[in-house]
Scaffold this active site. Structure first.
Site, short mmCIF file in Angstrom:
data_model
loop_
_atom_site.label_atom_id
_atom_site.label_comp_id
_atom_site.label_asym_id
_atom_site.label_seq_id
_atom_site.Cartn_x
_atom_site.Cartn_y
_atom_site.Cartn_z
N TYR A 142 0.92 -1.22 -0.12
CA TYR A 142 -0.12 -0.06 0.23
C TYR A 142 1.04 1.13 -0.03
O TYR A 142 0.56 2.40 -0.40
CB TYR A 142 -0.98 -0.18 1.13
N ASP A 248 -6.36 -6.97 4.41
CA ASP A 248 -7.47 -6.31 3.45
C ASP A 248 -8.49 -7.20 3.14
O ASP A 248 -9.68 -7.38 3.35
CB ASP A 248 -7.02 -5.42 2.23
#
Ligand code: IPM
Ligand code: MG
Length: 361
Positions: A142, A248
């Site tokens: 990320y 996630d």
């Protein structure tokens, strides 16, 4: 006691679920002698509309100055075509990094009253499912280097980088081991160490760190196997420790086991008491403003806030018990309703939980 909370209602269903969460928090505060000073700021699409950027300086500053942050949800089709750094999602990543919130706790618990809402068979659920996903939140792919080359040519390519340092892995592993020591004592670390170098380091560091926690049972699973085991035998899990991206993905999967993604709260924590609390679901633009969304994940996020940032355990328990009782009485928002339930709107669900909080002995 008085606490300052920055409220970021965000986009889509964010405002309507956050309003219910705040009503429940206020009720718990009244009952337990806690007061809150609320400061509302913009983050996400609503901030883009107002300031042209998803995370204005004033919002980040307000968050830094408060005891906790309550967030609704961000994003929507209106802002999807913007360059990546200008999207609502970039605002969310900016706030996590800007506040140093590297540990994301996502509990997936099945409420007895909601067994029928789970897509898993009753024999797979067994007597209970209570999983805590501990997701690393400010590192990995990320936040790694990314880019494109040969843009606009036939050879165009793009890349993202997964990079983890020993220190980043150590601190998130410590959070998982600490959490497990207050639960069933089992940590399953999820990686892809059979392929990725970053995962090999992850596994090495987790094994080393585990020596400081001799009472914890540590297991390792590759992420593909973990995804499969979550639906095959979810009862084997207590704490799942994993990277930003794997967390996630697996937390969405774990949430669905509990019946609806509309049920799961989360806490994002760093080294201090300041935390950010938000439902794990998104902004659901298709039902925004219709008073149909499930506010329970947002409501339960306030219970996590009371517990982790304010250490107000009785008030936190009161909210969680109230949610349980409302569900036991058969009230459901549309996402978790089945035959025989009383289907409620967002605001009615909030009012029911408020009433139960106030009724608690
Ligand atoms: C989440 C969300 C976010 C993430 C998005 C909205 C950036 O999916 O909190 O799980 O990927 O972290
Ligand atoms: Mg997600």
């Amino acid at each position: 006691m008085k606490y300052t909370i920055t409220v970021l209602k965000g986009d889509g269903i964010g405002p309507e679920i956050t309003d219910q969460a705040l009503a429940v928090l206020k009720a718990a505060g009244d009952k337990y002698g806690i007061s809150f000073e609320l400061r509302e700021e913009l983050m996400g699409g609503c901030a883009i509309d107002e300031y042209g950027i998803p995370l204005p300086e004033v919002t980040l500053k307000a968050c830094k100055e408060s005891d906790a942050v309550l967030l609704g949800a961000v994003g929507g089709p209106k802002w999807e075509e913007l360059p990546r750094s200008k999207t609502p999602e970039a605002g969310l990543l900016g706030i996590r990094a800007g506040l140093g919130l590297y540990a994301n706790l996502r509990p997936a618990v099945i409420y007895e009253a909601l067994r029928d809402a789970s897509p898993l068979k009753s024999e797979i659920i067994g007597d209970k499912i209570d999983i805590l996903v501990v997701r690393e939140l400010t590192g990995g792919i990320y936040f790694g280097e990314r880019g494109r080359s040969d843009t606009g040519t036939e050879n165009e390519s793009a890349y993202d980088t997964e990079r983890y340092s020993v220190a980043e892995i150590e601190r998130i592993a410590a959070i998982a081991f600490e959490a497990a020591s207050k639960r069933s004592g089992i940590v399953t670390s999820v990686d892809k160490a059979n392929v990725l170098e970053s995962s090999k380091l992850w596994r090495e560091v987790v094994i080393r760190k585990a020596r400081e926690y001799p009472n914890i049972v540590l297991n390792h699973l590759y992420v593909d196997n973990a995804a499969m085991q979550l639906v095959r035998n979810p009862r084997q899990f207590d704490v799942i420790l994993t990277s930003n991206m794997f967390g996630d993905i697996l937390s969405d999967e774990a949430s669905m086991i509990t019946g609806s993604i509309g049920m799961l709260p989360s806490a994002s924590l760093g080294n201090g008491a300041l935390g950010l609390y938000e439902p794990i679901h998104g902004s659901a633009p298709d039902i925004a403003g219709m008073n149909k969304a499930n506010p329970i994940a947002a409501i339960l996020s306030t219970a996590m806030m009371l517990r982790y940032s304010f250490k107000q355990y009785a008030a936190a328990d009161a909210i969680e018990d109230a949610v349980r009782r409302v569900l036991e009485k058969g009230y459901r928002t549309a996402d978790i309703a089945s035959a025989g339930n009383t289907v409620t709107e967002t605001s009615e669900m909030g009012e029911l939980v408020v009433r139960e909080v106030l009724l608690k002995q």
